[in-house]
Motif scaffolding. Sequence first.
Motif, short mmCIF file in Angstrom:
data_model
loop_
_atom_site.label_atom_id
_atom_site.label_comp_id
_atom_site.label_asym_id
_atom_site.label_seq_id
_atom_site.Cartn_x
_atom_site.Cartn_y
_atom_site.Cartn_z
N THR A 201 0.82 -1.20 0.00
CA THR A 201 0.00 0.00 0.00
C THR A 201 0.86 1.25 0.00
O THR A 201 0.59 2.21 -0.73
CB THR A 201 -0.93 0.02 1.23
OG1 THR A 201 -1.70 -1.19 1.23
CG2 THR A 201 -1.87 1.22 1.19
N ASN A 202 1.92 1.26 0.82
CA ASN A 202 2.73 2.47 0.93
C ASN A 202 4.23 2.21 0.78
O ASN A 202 5.04 3.07 1.08
CB ASN A 202 2.46 3.18 2.26
CG ASN A 202 2.73 2.28 3.46
OD1 ASN A 202 3.36 1.23 3.33
ND2 ASN A 202 2.25 2.68 4.62
N SER B 188 6.28 0.52 2.54
CA SER B 188 7.06 0.56 3.78
C SER B 188 7.45 -0.86 4.17
O SER B 188 6.67 -1.80 4.02
CB SER B 188 6.25 1.19 4.92
OG SER B 188 5.10 0.43 5.21
N GLN C 64 0.06 2.31 -8.02
CA GLN C 64 0.97 2.69 -6.94
C GLN C 64 1.49 1.47 -6.19
O GLN C 64 2.64 1.45 -5.73
CB GLN C 64 0.24 3.63 -5.98
CG GLN C 64 1.07 4.09 -4.79
CD GLN C 64 2.30 4.89 -5.20
OE1 GLN C 64 2.27 5.62 -6.19
NE2 GLN C 64 3.38 4.75 -4.44
#
Length: 640
Positions: free
Chosen positions: A465-466, A468, A548
């Motif tokens: 998702t991000n 990380s 993304q």
Amino acid sequence: MRPVLVGILLLLLTSHAFAQDFSIIDGRAIRFYKEGEQLILERRYDAALEKFKDAINREASFLEAYVKMSQLLITMGNLEEAERVAESGRSRLSGKNATPKHSADIGWVFSNIYLQKGEFEKAYKQFEAIDPLLDDSFRSHVYYKEMKTQMEFLKTQLGKSMSIEKEKLEAPLNQFQLQYFPVLTADGKQILFTKRDGTGNYDKEDIFTSFLDESDEWSVPRSIASTINSQYNEGTCSVTADGNILIYTSCDAPDSEGSCDLYVAYKVNGTWQRPRNMGKKVNSRSWDSQPSLSADGRILFFSSNRKGGFGGNDIWYSVRLADGSWAEAKNLGEIVNTPKDEISPFMFFNNEILFFASDGHQGFGGMDIFLSRVKDGKFTKPENLGLPINDQLDQVALFITAQKDYAYFTELASSENGRDRSLLYRFKFPKDIYLGENLTVTGGRVFNSKTGDPIDATLSLVSLTNDSTLYQFKADGKTGEFMMLYPEKSISGLYVEKKGYLPKIYNVERDKLQNVKDLEVQLTPVASGEEFVFENVFFDFDKYNLKQESMSSLKRLVKFLNENPNVNIMVTGHTDNVGSSAYNQTLSLQRAKSVQDYLIQNGMHPGRVLVEGKGDKEPMVPNTNSQNQALNRRITIRVL
């Protein structure tokens, strides 16, 4: 605050809060009382007690003497006797002595006795009864304000006590006089603790460990390693979830920066390497101790009384850098730290909840255990763990297992020969305290697909998702074995990488890695003609724009090409069989070009990245259902 300090403050309190208008007129009894007060100032407590007894024996209705004697007994830690004396004083509250001032005096003493005995409901009711009787001058005093705040806190806690049952760890554990600060690996199969044979100056600390066998029995504890335990003190340790990085405290060693320093040791190919002082970026000329590593060892939390904090002991942290060194330690900030003491940090395995002990945040008395949650990268206001985990005594440290089933701690006890002991205990951790989503702890092995030899690859669990990194572990170079933690609801990818090998990429949810007990990861040496599936590259339906969520995989492909500058690749797009073959051919090529464009934009020479589209011509599996069709929609990378 600690009970002894409370008692001393109580002694100061009477002379400030209430005027010396005595309830009696007997001059000799009053002289005994004043002599007792002077002896208190000289810290001659036993002699002072005798003077107050003389005053009471001289005049049995001398209420001030009962109050002062009770307060002194509280300071000396004799709560039972303090309560008996206070009760005798309360029995004299009649006639001319039944004034609001005298009732408040006695009630204040009882409030403090009940607090220090852990009888919180009685303390609260007693304070509620006397609060209206206290005069305005006393209400402005800091001692009253602290008591009022604590009573307001108790009001929120009474009736919320959780049910826990403490369980002493069975033999062969707890065989030493002192064992404390237990920590466990994420799978719960190894426990480490500090062992000491006594409290004398020559009774040194060592780190001991024990392993859980298939019958759920602990092995006989033994020294963790001859390379770690020495003639100096080694204690208060923390270990990564996989048990391969150890940080511990050693005091007054020859290479110390201060009184106590932190040391780090790494397990390589199953053997503990010689530890080293963590250096001036982490250690100071002050006390640095009580380390807690995040699950994968990328962040270290510890307690220190160095300059630059908020007062007393504070929680500090340091981050492990890409080259393995540690960054300059920083204070965790005023949300967690106070002007008093914060000690014994423990970062839970999900890297989202920090536990610590403090006497600076509102608690039940002494040191309480608190937790602070990480939200949007910041620590939130600490929460008291409540009754009965916390009580009127000092709670120093807590360790909660990755499965959230047990909390481990140390408890002081007295042995038959009168020597103090510290023993290892645990209790089932209350479900009332939310610890985030569940974690699955599992593992596997990384090996060379050509030779079967183990590989010390790096395994990274990454949030798609991000982008990380949730966890990063290293496989053992001797066995290839590794451990990984999987958050229950995270959308993540597992990246297995080693320089000189093609990366192996998984989609955790689709591949159901949480359910794979012994994952066999085969890495293939980089060579012409070798190919791998480029997982976690996402496109919207019928589109070729990169989503993304693809960034994690794309960045790792850039890293792979930078590490292998002589490698050129073919990026191939594939589709399922939905739609015409001609359309699928075009779409697959466009998707491959999207990957090519990203690589070129990030520094790759166009000649190193060729593309092709295969459409639906080379399915991995038959297109018989939606799951198989999803597998066939893919990008592959082939070394040219």
